[in-house]
Enzyme design. Structure first.
Site, PDB file in Angstrom:
ATOM      1  N   LYS A  24       0.930  -1.264  -0.015  1.00  0.00           N
ATOM      2  CA  LYS A  24      -0.036   0.019   0.034  1.00  0.00           C
ATOM      3  C   LYS A  24       0.878   1.242  -0.069  1.00  0.00           C
ATOM      4  CE  LYS A  24      -3.919  -0.487   2.393  1.00  0.00           C
ATOM      5  NZ  LYS A  24      -4.482  -0.503   3.676  1.00  0.00           N
ATOM      6  N   ARG A  94      -3.316   2.739   8.650  1.00  0.00           N
ATOM      7  CA  ARG A  94      -3.678   1.804   7.904  1.00  0.00           C
ATOM      8  C   ARG A  94      -2.427   0.640   8.043  1.00  0.00           C
ATOM      9  NH1 ARG A  94      -8.457   2.441   4.519  1.00  0.00           N
ATOM     10  NH2 ARG A  94      -8.817   4.722   4.537  1.00  0.00           N
ATOM     11  N   GLY A 103      -8.226  -7.186   5.070  1.00  0.00           N
ATOM     12  CA  GLY A 103      -9.100  -7.261   6.006  1.00  0.00           C
ATOM     13  C   GLY A 103      -8.396  -8.142   7.324  1.00  0.00           C
ATOM     14  N   MET A 105      -5.503  -7.212   8.929  1.00  0.00           N
ATOM     15  CA  MET A 105      -4.800  -6.632  10.190  1.00  0.00           C
ATOM     16  C   MET A 105      -5.867  -5.230  10.200  1.00  0.00           C
ATOM     17  SD  MET A 105      -0.997  -6.901   8.978  1.00  0.00           S
ATOM     18  CE  MET A 105      -1.008  -6.673   7.220  1.00  0.00           C
ATOM     19  N   ARG A 338      -4.108  -0.846  -6.002  1.00  0.00           N
ATOM     20  CA  ARG A 338      -3.329  -2.363  -6.032  1.00  0.00           C
ATOM     21  C   ARG A 338      -3.705  -3.108  -7.118  1.00  0.00           C
ATOM     22  NH1 ARG A 338      -5.735  -4.153   0.025  1.00  0.00           N
ATOM     23  NH2 ARG A 338      -7.935  -4.203  -0.953  1.00  0.00           N
ATOM     24  N   HIS A 456     -15.949  -8.198   2.679  1.00  0.00           N
ATOM     25  CA  HIS A 456     -14.988  -9.171   3.206  1.00  0.00           C
ATOM     26  C   HIS A 456     -15.043 -10.443   2.492  1.00  0.00           C
ATOM     27  CE1 HIS A 456     -13.364 -11.997   6.056  1.00  0.00           C
ATOM     28  NE2 HIS A 456     -12.374 -11.025   6.039  1.00  0.00           N
ATOM     29  N   ARG A 562       1.514 -46.386  -7.633  1.00  0.00           N
ATOM     30  CA  ARG A 562       1.553 -47.132  -6.387  1.00  0.00           C
ATOM     31  C   ARG A 562       0.512 -48.491  -6.482  1.00  0.00           C
ATOM     32  NH1 ARG A 562       0.698 -41.601  -4.033  1.00  0.00           N
ATOM     33  NH2 ARG A 562       2.302 -41.126  -2.426  1.00  0.00           N
ATOM     34  N   ARG A 618       5.915 -48.572  -8.922  1.00  0.00           N
ATOM     35  CA  ARG A 618       6.642 -48.847  -7.801  1.00  0.00           C
ATOM     36  C   ARG A 618       6.252 -50.151  -7.220  1.00  0.00           C
ATOM     37  NH1 ARG A 618       5.754 -45.133  -2.783  1.00  0.00           N
ATOM     38  NH2 ARG A 618       3.821 -46.301  -2.566  1.00  0.00           N
ATOM     39  N   GLU A 746      14.043 -41.751  -0.371  1.00  0.00           N
ATOM     40  CA  GLU A 746      13.423 -41.573   0.732  1.00  0.00           C
ATOM     41  C   GLU A 746      13.933 -41.596   2.031  1.00  0.00           C
ATOM     42  OE1 GLU A 746       9.215 -43.496  -0.225  1.00  0.00           O
ATOM     43  OE2 GLU A 746      10.691 -44.758  -0.992  1.00  0.00           O
ATOM     44  N   SER A 765      13.786 -41.228  -8.052  1.00  0.00           N
ATOM     45  CA  SER A 765      12.752 -40.361  -7.672  1.00  0.00           C
ATOM     46  C   SER A 765      12.484 -39.823  -6.302  1.00  0.00           C
ATOM     47  CB  SER A 765      11.447 -41.231  -8.217  1.00  0.00           C
ATOM     48  OG  SER A 765      10.200 -40.489  -7.844  1.00  0.00           O
ATOM     49  N   GLY A 767      11.129 -39.509  -2.909  1.00  0.00           N
ATOM     50  CA  GLY A 767       9.886 -39.609  -2.407  1.00  0.00           C
ATOM     51  C   GLY A 767       9.979 -38.731  -1.036  1.00  0.00           C
ATOM     52  N   THR A 768       9.731 -37.424  -1.309  1.00  0.00           N
ATOM     53  CA  THR A 768       9.533 -36.530  -0.138  1.00  0.00           C
ATOM     54  C   THR A 768       8.869 -36.579   0.959  1.00  0.00           C
ATOM     55  OG1 THR A 768       8.363 -34.914  -1.639  1.00  0.00           O
ATOM     56  CG2 THR A 768      10.783 -34.634  -1.795  1.00  0.00           C
ATOM     57  N   ASP A 770       8.157 -39.436   2.504  1.00  0.00           N
ATOM     58  CA  ASP A 770       8.957 -40.325   3.751  1.00  0.00           C
ATOM     59  C   ASP A 770      10.476 -39.680   3.802  1.00  0.00           C
ATOM     60  OD1 ASP A 770       8.045 -42.697   4.541  1.00  0.00           O
ATOM     61  OD2 ASP A 770       7.715 -43.464   2.362  1.00  0.00           O
ATOM     62  N   CYS A 832       8.304 -37.435  -6.484  1.00  0.00           N
ATOM     63  CA  CYS A 832       6.881 -37.949  -6.471  1.00  0.00           C
ATOM     64  C   CYS A 832       6.284 -37.795  -5.342  1.00  0.00           C
ATOM     65  CB  CYS A 832       6.786 -39.261  -7.044  1.00  0.00           C
ATOM     66  SG  CYS A 832       7.709 -40.560  -5.926  1.00  0.00           S
ATOM     67  N   TYR A 852      11.888 -34.025 -13.558  1.00  0.00           N
ATOM     68  CA  TYR A 852      10.521 -33.890 -13.645  1.00  0.00           C
ATOM     69  C   TYR A 852       9.944 -33.757 -12.362  1.00  0.00           C
ATOM     70  CZ  TYR A 852      10.488 -38.767 -12.211  1.00  0.00           C
ATOM     71  OH  TYR A 852      10.611 -39.922 -11.581  1.00  0.00           O
TER      72      TYR A 852
HETATM   73  C1  PEP Z   1       6.930 -40.671  -0.696  1.00  0.00           C
HETATM   74  O1  PEP Z   1       7.390 -41.123   0.257  1.00  0.00           O
HETATM   75  O2  PEP Z   1       7.155 -39.601  -1.039  1.00  0.00           O
HETATM   76  C2  PEP Z   1       6.253 -41.249  -1.546  1.00  0.00           C
HETATM   77  C3  PEP Z   1       5.829 -40.854  -2.635  1.00  0.00           C
HETATM   78  O3  PEP Z   1       5.756 -42.645  -1.358  1.00  0.00           O
HETATM   79  P1  PEP Z   1       4.583 -42.905  -0.291  1.00  0.00           P
HETATM   80  O4  PEP Z   1       3.718 -41.487  -0.095  1.00  0.00           O
HETATM   81  O5  PEP Z   1       3.532 -43.954  -0.900  1.00  0.00           O
HETATM   82  O6  PEP Z   1       5.369 -43.432   0.850  1.00  0.00           O
HETATM   83 MG    MG Z   2       7.331 -43.407   0.320  1.00  0.00          MG
END
Ligand code: PEP
Ligand code: MG
Length: 877
Positions: A24, A94, A103, A105, A338, A456, A562, A618, A746, A765, A767-768, A770, A832, A852
């Site tokens: 602002k 403000r 809205g 703050m 804005r 609002h 899966r 998998r 993982e 890949s 496995g974020t 785990d 993934c 990817y």
């Molecule tokens: C992961 O662990 O990120 C994953 C994709 O496998 P899952 O969620 O099936 O454990």
């Molecule tokens: Mg996993």
């Protein structure tokens, strides 16, 4: 630091940026710079806000002094006196953070009024009623916002006064009534706060500024910040601006304007105006504003100036603008501008139109659309055929498009609680206030009785991409009794309604929903996104239906199929259980052989749905006991079918029980113990691929992914089983089949030893899900129980399971990519876990150099756009 500057007048602040001035403040400086008529004022910077928090929530003296100097200069510029008995200077105070937080703050208006200046204002404007109205509003806001006392009791005092006089509207109260109310308010203040209402304008000002800083940390702001990834450390700026009055009679008024429709994006000025009113009346939805035509008819020259200025501002900012303006006795002022919040559909249309109008480039257009907002377009709408035959019970304003059906919930808390129980609810309110935000998040949609398109409820719902209808004024709500009356019919908490946020219509009962069509502007922006992105976007899909959906949304392959879900089917679970309970290899193989044809069929259909695109399958991941029955009757049934004693089955179940199954016998550990599982799954994958490439007439490249690997020897062990099985089948088929075996990363150990693993693996890949769980050392299933404490105590600002923790988990990702590619330059790398569909995380994956991302089908368009933005943003840097 005393020699640092914390306060800037608008005319000296141009170019200092949103980081310091807030959105602002930067806007006001820019408007001043380009000559838009705005009331004079100054900005107290975001650095002052951070200083306030660092100084144990107090404003150091040197900042206070700077504010005093600035107010003196403002007195000089305006020729008015702050808190004085002649020509009084009143100001608004403000908030204004770097990102807009509508809205969330606090705001204080009419500051500078006291018993003396109010008389001066009355005599100089010749409008005592107006002066008293300003004063009572100020005391109310000050008590509520600065001193944190709920406004309920004071609102009640106003209602009682109206009741006593037998009037309905605030405007029907005269100067005497309001003066009396001022007195009552002040007495009330003394009673609840324990001191006199401050008459010193400077005291008022410093208290108000600190109150705005304090509101940066209020609950609704914290909820909003988390939802929109706004870091706590940004702080808010405060803008102090001389007041102009829209409530000085019929030649005054206030309005809000969008330079294009915020709902559809249509190129037409979209504005609302309320004569003889202050801005808060419009924003809070207390009175429903009129169409801007009113201004055109009644004050044509002001209207023309308004129109010219709006057009000028849009050209200058090259984006749709959301503006607040006030007319004070025939003179037009813009209070702020804005980039306007908009629905996803509007964002797409505006971006496309701005390209065609030559105002922005294709790259800019892609950057203008918020990927998360696309979600709202991908979901259902009401079936038009049903709508054509159904009469709405009431019609309001179409505030935020989409279709929603649910039972009525009358408070935010109720919506929240019923959602937690799995109910679908529509939050129905007279009007919403910022405290309602959690209920708005929980509800399928929002319906209000009062307020316009800029109330609002409307603004916040559009920001969330949530279906919303506002101002359904023909319906009467009784919030205490939890009922809604429409046309003489009463609806309660168990009644279902359907609301259409694109038309404003409200229907009784549940209306059938249909899939959205994704053509036109959507397709155009998606195509542009594909042109600019580097990351490939795949999907996580386990069924042909999901796979088809993902292909429609533009997925370029499956990054994670899966296979465990495939075992829960009624026909298969028996064999699965049999396999688990078998104590010999032969018995296990027999059970697996019964499952094989099912698996093969699943994969075959998935390959066909993916039309030859890469599919990563998998191997079985979860611990085996998840497949076993827990209830006595199911155990008895299973024992009978397997010709085993109930005791034997129970023994096996308790043998398989694990104290910490997430870190137990799961993933590739199952293949190490029972190689025949990997043999069966590899057989199904390869046989299905051989068959599918004949059907499709093009080659298939199956990718077999081994989960939860932690050591290269372990990987090699399972990989050898897979390749031996696959190579035999391929040789016997006489066909060629190019397949790859890779691993998930993982477990932190795998990330740290990625160079060793990459020598054997064709792909990684991440496995974020785990990897986050294992890195943090807390369970992904239980973290929701204590994460709120971490948010509240500001230890974490984001849920690491939703947005990747770049510093910790991200470091493992970067390490693994570097080590992996160093050892195997052809290594293909993706992600993934859930983070693969999260825009902020995608920006990180772009920087980490992944090939990817893979996400659920409905996130695919989001990921395509986010990937394009990540590529463009990181190219810029
Ligand atoms: C992961 O662990 O990120 C994953 C994709 O496998 P899952 O969620 O099936 O454990
Ligand atoms: Mg996993």
């Amino acid at each position: 630091m005393a020699n640092k500057k914390y306060v800037y007048h608008f005319e000296e602040a141009y170019g200092l940026g949103k980081e310091l001035l807030g959105g602002k403040g930067a806007g006001l400086a820019e408007m001043t710079h380009i000559g838009i008529p705005i009331p004079e004022g100054f900005t107290v910077t975001t650095e002052a806000c951070n200083l306030y928090y660092q100084s144990k929530k107090s404003l150091p003296d040197y900042v206070v002094e700077e504010v005093y100097t600035a107010i003196k200069a403002l007195e000089k510029k305006t020729g008015k006196n702050f808190g004085g008995n002649k020509n009084p200077l009143l100001v608004s105070v403000r908030s204004g953070a770097r990102a807009s937080m509508p809205g969330m703050m606090d705001t204080i208006l009419n500051l500078g009024l006291n018993d003396i200046s109010v008389e001066a204002l009355a005599s100089e404007t010749g409008n005592r009623r107006f002066a008293m109205d300003c004063y009572r509003r100020f005391i109310l806001m000050y008590t509520n916002v600065v001193r944190g006392y709920p406004r309920l009791a004071m609102d009640k005092m106003l209602e009682e006064m109206k009741e006593k006089k037998g009037v309905h509207l605030d405007t029907e109260l005269d100067a005497k009534d309001l003066e009396k109310l001022v007195k009552e308010y002040k007495e009330f203040y003394k009673k609840v706060i324990g001191e006199d209402f401050p008459s010193d304008a400077k005291v008022q000002l410093i208290s108000a500024i600190t109150a705005v800083f304090r509101s940066w940390d209020n609950e609704r702001a914290n909820v909003y910040r988390k939802m929109h990834h706004i870091p706590y450390e940004w702080g808010t700026a405060v803008n102090v601006q001389s007041m102009v009055f829209g409530n000085k009679g019929e030649t005054s008024g206030t309005g809000v304007s969008f330079s294009r429709s915020p709902s559809t994006g249509e190129r037409q000025i979209f504005a609302e105006y309320l004569p003889n009113a202050q801005g808060e009346d419009v924003v809070a939805g207390i009175r429903t504003p009129l169409h801007i035509d009113w201004l055109q008819e009644n004050m044509p020259s002001v209207y023309k100036q308004f129109l010219d200025t709006v057009n000028r501002m849009e050209k200058h900012y090259r984006d749709m603008q959301d503006m607040e303006f006030t007319v004070e006795e025939g003179k037009l002022y813009f209070l702020q501008t804005r980039n306007g919040k908009r629905t996803a559909a509007a964002a797409l249309k505006i971006a496309c139109d701005l390209i065609d109008e030559g105002l922005i480039s294709e790259e800019e257009a892609v950057l203008r659309v918020d990927p998360s907002a696309l979600d709202s377009l991908l979901h259902m709408a009401f079936d038009q055929k049903v709508l054509d035959k159904t009469k709405p019970i009431v019609t309001g304003l179409p505030a935020s498009p989409g279709a929603a059906t649910g039972k009525l919930a009358f408070t935010a808390k109720e919506a929240d609680e019923r959602k937690a129980k799995g109910e679908k609810v529509i939050l129905v309110r007279a009007e919403t206030s910022p405290e309602d935000i959690t209920g708005m998040v929980a509800a399928q949609g929002i319906l209000t009785m009062r307020g316009g398109m800029t109330s609002h409820a409307a603004v916040v719902a559009r920001g969330m991409g949530k279906t919303c209808v506002v101002g359904a004024s023909a319906a009467v709500i009784d919030e205490e009794k939890h009922i809604l009356k429409v046309n003489g019919k009463t609806y309660g908490q168990n009644d279902v309604i359907s609301i259409d946020g694109s038309t404003g219509k409200v229907y009784e009962g549940a209306i059938a929903l249909v899939e959205p069509t994704l053509t036109g502007d959507f397709a155009r922006i998606m195509k542009l996104a594909d042109k600019f992105r580097r990351l490939e976007v795949r999907t996580n899909a386990d069924t042909p239906k999901d796979a088809k959906q993902a292909v429609e949304f533009g997925a370029q392959g499956i990054g994670l199929c899966r296979t465990e879900h495939m075992f829960f089917d009624k026909e298969r679970i028996f064999h699965m259980r049999k396999m688990i309970l078998s104590s010999t290899v032969e018995a296990r193989e027999e059970a697996l052989n019964a499952i094989l044809p099912f698996q093969e069929k699943d994969f075959y259909e998935i390959y066909l749905a993916m039309l030859g695109m890469n599919v990563t399958v998998r191997l079985l991941d979860p611990p085996l006991h998840e497949f076993l029955p827990q209830e006595e009757d199911k155990i008895v049934e299973l024992a009978k079918a397997l010709k085993l004693s109930v005791e034997a089955v129970k023994d096996r179940i308790s043998f398989l029980h694990e104290f910490n199954p997430m870190m137990g016998h799961r993933g590739c550990r199952l293949d190490v113990s029972y190689p025949e599982i990997a043999v069966m799954q590899a057989t199904a994958i390869i046989k299905a691929a051989l068959r599918a490439q004949v059907t499709l007439g093009k080659p298939i490249h199956p990718e077999i992914m081994i989960p939860l690997i932690l050591d290269v020897k372990e990987f090699r062990f399972v990989k050898d089983i897979v390749t031996e099985t696959a190579d035999k089948l391929i040789a016997a088929s006489g066909q060629k089949l190019d397949y790859h075996v890779g691993t998930m990363i993982e477990i932190p150990r795998a990330a740290l030893l990625a160079d060793e693993i990459a020598k054997e693996a064709a792909f990684f890949s991440f496995g974020t899900n785990d990897l986050t769980q294992m890195t943090y050392g807390f369970s992904r299933d239980d973290a929701t129980k204590f994460l709120p404490d971490y948010f509240e105590k500001k230890i974490f600002e984001q849920d690491p399971f939703q947005t990747i923790d770049q510093r910790g988990v991200g470091k493992l990702v970067e390490t693994a990519v570097k080590l992996g590619r160093g050892a195997n330059k052809d290594l293909h790398v993706g992600v993934c876990g859930e983070h693969g569909g999260d825009p902020v995380s995608i920006d990180f994956f772009e920087r980490a150099g992944l090939d990817y991302v893979s996400c659920s089908p409905f996130r695919v368009p989001v990921a395509r756009l986010a990937a394009a933005q990540a590529a463009l943003n990181n190219k810029k840097k």
